[in-house]
Write a protein that holds these residues in place. Sequence first.
Motif, short mmCIF file in Angstrom:
data_model
loop_
_atom_site.label_atom_id
_atom_site.label_comp_id
_atom_site.label_asym_id
_atom_site.label_seq_id
_atom_site.Cartn_x
_atom_site.Cartn_y
_atom_site.Cartn_z
N ASP B 93 0.81 -1.22 0.00
CA ASP B 93 0.00 0.00 0.00
C ASP B 93 0.85 1.27 0.00
O ASP B 93 0.33 2.38 -0.14
CB ASP B 93 -0.93 0.03 1.22
CG ASP B 93 -1.95 -1.11 1.15
OD1 ASP B 93 -2.19 -1.59 0.02
OD2 ASP B 93 -2.48 -1.52 2.19
N ARG B 94 2.15 1.14 0.25
CA ARG B 94 3.04 2.30 0.23
C ARG B 94 4.20 2.00 -0.73
O ARG B 94 4.65 0.85 -0.84
CB ARG B 94 3.66 2.56 1.62
CG ARG B 94 2.66 2.79 2.72
CD ARG B 94 2.09 4.20 2.69
NE ARG B 94 1.18 4.39 3.82
CZ ARG B 94 -0.12 4.03 3.79
NH1 ARG B 94 -0.63 3.49 2.71
NH2 ARG B 94 -0.89 4.22 4.85
N ARG B 95 4.68 3.04 -1.43
CA ARG B 95 5.85 2.87 -2.28
C ARG B 95 7.12 2.94 -1.44
O ARG B 95 8.10 2.28 -1.76
CB ARG B 95 5.90 3.97 -3.35
CG ARG B 95 4.76 3.89 -4.33
CD ARG B 95 4.80 2.57 -5.06
NE ARG B 95 3.78 2.54 -6.10
CZ ARG B 95 3.96 2.02 -7.29
NH1 ARG B 95 5.11 1.44 -7.58
NH2 ARG B 95 3.02 2.04 -8.18
N ALA B 96 7.06 3.82 -0.41
CA ALA B 96 8.22 3.98 0.47
C ALA B 96 7.73 4.51 1.81
O ALA B 96 6.63 5.08 1.89
CB ALA B 96 9.24 4.94 -0.14
N PRO B 122 12.68 -2.85 -3.31
CA PRO B 122 13.48 -2.67 -4.53
C PRO B 122 12.95 -3.45 -5.72
O PRO B 122 13.35 -3.19 -6.85
CB PRO B 122 14.87 -3.17 -4.12
CG PRO B 122 14.63 -4.06 -2.95
CD PRO B 122 13.40 -3.55 -2.26
N SER B 123 12.04 -4.41 -5.50
CA SER B 123 11.54 -5.19 -6.64
C SER B 123 10.52 -4.39 -7.45
O SER B 123 10.14 -4.79 -8.54
CB SER B 123 10.93 -6.51 -6.17
OG SER B 123 9.72 -6.24 -5.50
N GLN B 124 10.08 -3.26 -6.89
CA GLN B 124 9.11 -2.46 -7.64
C GLN B 124 9.85 -1.46 -8.53
O GLN B 124 10.50 -0.53 -8.04
CB GLN B 124 8.19 -1.73 -6.68
CG GLN B 124 7.21 -2.69 -6.01
CD GLN B 124 6.02 -1.94 -5.46
OE1 GLN B 124 6.17 -0.86 -4.91
NE2 GLN B 124 4.85 -2.54 -5.61
N GLN B 125 9.71 -1.67 -9.84
CA GLN B 125 10.50 -0.86 -10.78
C GLN B 125 10.18 0.63 -10.69
O GLN B 125 11.08 1.46 -10.70
CB GLN B 125 10.24 -1.33 -12.21
CG GLN B 125 11.14 -2.49 -12.61
CD GLN B 125 11.21 -2.63 -14.12
OE1 GLN B 125 10.91 -1.71 -14.86
NE2 GLN B 125 11.62 -3.80 -14.57
N THR B 126 8.89 0.97 -10.59
CA THR B 126 8.56 2.40 -10.60
C THR B 126 9.08 3.10 -9.36
O THR B 126 9.39 4.28 -9.39
CB THR B 126 7.04 2.63 -10.70
OG1 THR B 126 6.40 1.72 -9.83
CG2 THR B 126 6.56 2.47 -12.12
N THR B 127 9.18 2.35 -8.25
CA THR B 127 9.72 2.96 -7.04
C THR B 127 11.17 3.38 -7.28
O THR B 127 11.57 4.50 -6.99
CB THR B 127 9.68 1.96 -5.87
OG1 THR B 127 8.35 1.46 -5.76
CG2 THR B 127 10.09 2.63 -4.57
N GLN B 128 11.93 2.47 -7.87
CA GLN B 128 13.33 2.75 -8.15
C GLN B 128 13.47 3.91 -9.12
O GLN B 128 14.31 4.78 -8.98
CB GLN B 128 13.98 1.51 -8.81
CG GLN B 128 14.04 0.31 -7.91
CD GLN B 128 15.47 -0.04 -7.57
OE1 GLN B 128 16.28 0.85 -7.37
NE2 GLN B 128 15.76 -1.32 -7.46
#
Lengths: 304, 362
Positions: B93-96, B122-128
């Motif tokens: 529910d949160r990106r970071a 880190p597995s979420q590409q858009t977060t990175q």
Amino acid sequence: MPVIEVRDLQKAYGDLQAVAGVSFDVAEGEVFGMLGPNGAGKTTTVEILEGLRIRDAGQVSVLGLDPASSGSDFKRLVGVQLQQVALYPRLRVHEVISLFGSFYDRRASTDELIALMGLEDRRNARIAELSGGQAQRLSVALAVVNKPRLVFLDEPSTGMDPQARRNLWEIIEGFKADGMTVVLTTHYMEEAERLCDRVAVMDHGRIIALDSPGALVRASFDEDAIEFVSNDGLTANDLGGLAAVTSATSQGSAHSIFSSDIPRTMGSLLDLAAERGAPLEGMRVRHATLEDVFLKLTGRTLRD
Amino acid sequence: MNAFLPLLRTNYRDFVRDRTALFWTIAFPVLFIGIFGIVLGRGDDGASYEVGLVMEDTSPQAATLGEVLSQFEALELTRGDRESEIASLADGDRRAVIVVPAGFGASISDGAPQPLQVHFDPSQQTTQQVVIPVLLRAFEVADRALTQTRPVVIADFQTLQSERLQVIDFIMPGLIAMSVMNGGVFGAIAMVSLRERRVLRRLSATPLPAWALVGADVTFRMVVVLLQTVLLVVLAVIIGGVAVKVENLPALAGVTVLGGLAFVAIGFFLGAFAKTEQGFFPVAQVITFPMLFLSGIFFPLDSMPDWIRPVVSAMPLTYLGDAMRQLMVGGAPVHSMALNLGVLAAFLVVFFSLAVRLFKYE
């Protein structure tokens, strides 16, 4: 001048000598048959004459050309029907005929060919929907789409029921009446007897006899045959000793006796059967056929 | 005699009456474009990402940081305690989650600042790719506000393209290159099938020249591949909102044909080894499948490890995909256009000559 001249033709596939030195001529307007069991070398011989295979040795002249080196000049002159071609399954009958017609300058009309082959009511049928006999008739139609002087038919009646086969025979007789030269391979002796002016009997890559069907039979048999089935104790040996018998063959309980004098042989056969108490079933007298010739020449039947 | 048009017509009839082939040629790439277009398509540009903020410090410095973060529209801040926010992150529910530790303000006054803790997946590409850069930028702004310094090095980033490229712009040209590859390689199955059914042998008994047969077949495949490309470009614009460079469309058509020819040649080459249609299929799959993943269609080439680069460089789809991306959306070149076209032409020449040499009527 003959339409086809073949001298000492040879072709091997690896160790297998498919055609082992074959020579013959075919005259203009003749229906020439090649009779023999599967693997006798008929198809290989015909495919060399069609220009589809390259011979190992020997001379071949077809319509005055060498099929191996004359390319499309040669191919536009002859008509060819091959075994086991599964044409475009999703095309319609008239579409396939038109397509093949487009390969030639000189061509028969599509509707004419459809009528000739009796395929009028299948004109718009897809190839996949045709019966075996209809597909076979279509492939014969394609063989004459360029109105050739010479047509090769490789086992054209395979897969046909007896009625369809008779229809095909009439069509081939029509080709002959039009002056076409026909080379026909078959393993149906009845077909060869009815259609062919001359027949080459092939076995193991060689021609073992070559003549008109009548002459072939007369050369091997100047007698008629008595056929019957008997389960009890009559051997070919016994039968060979009967009056006026020239030869006798037995396959299981089915016997054939060739006789130069049917009444005399028949009399002594009945006496023998009565003496032994052996039943004689399904007895009939018939003329000798090409099948008998083949059996006598090779010891095997055509369908073996 | 002109058998070329009748042969072309035969190919067309054979093709449109084969519903399965029609489905794979048209529906499959359309589904691909549709799914990617809907999932990755340009939504509204003000997309925001949920970020948790855990305030364990009540100093004015911490408040300033919170204020700065809340000014970034790309971030949708949720305040909460450490435990529940971390749990929300784990639930996706949160990106970071940013934790401002107790004593943060005091540590700045003491001259030994305590680090913030930033938790992310880190597995979420858009977060990175998106969220972390935004956070770094926010921390920078907050840093200046707290230290009262003014920036001296100011950069004004100019992108290569007039519009910033999104993932969808990257993917779409790749999908079109993929469909050109499949149309080419699997198009060769028609020839294999003709040979298997002995039609080629029958045709070889007619005066029909081989060039007419092959020429009509290849021409038909190119028409199919071109129509497929037109359809997919239109769908990419409509569904995916991809900004296609209209002035490059003729060149894109040219590259489609060049790539299509190269892949048909490869298909013919493979077809020379296959006796049956069923035998051809797995071989073609083995050749095409790795290319989908290794030639930069779905994943950018620079995200791949170095050791796999030689494999990538040997794949024709790498060059077709790059050429199409450059032409269609003005993507950054991996190779020069001349190299892309040269390699495709080389594949065409080499595999077509091999196919001609290996060709058999039966």
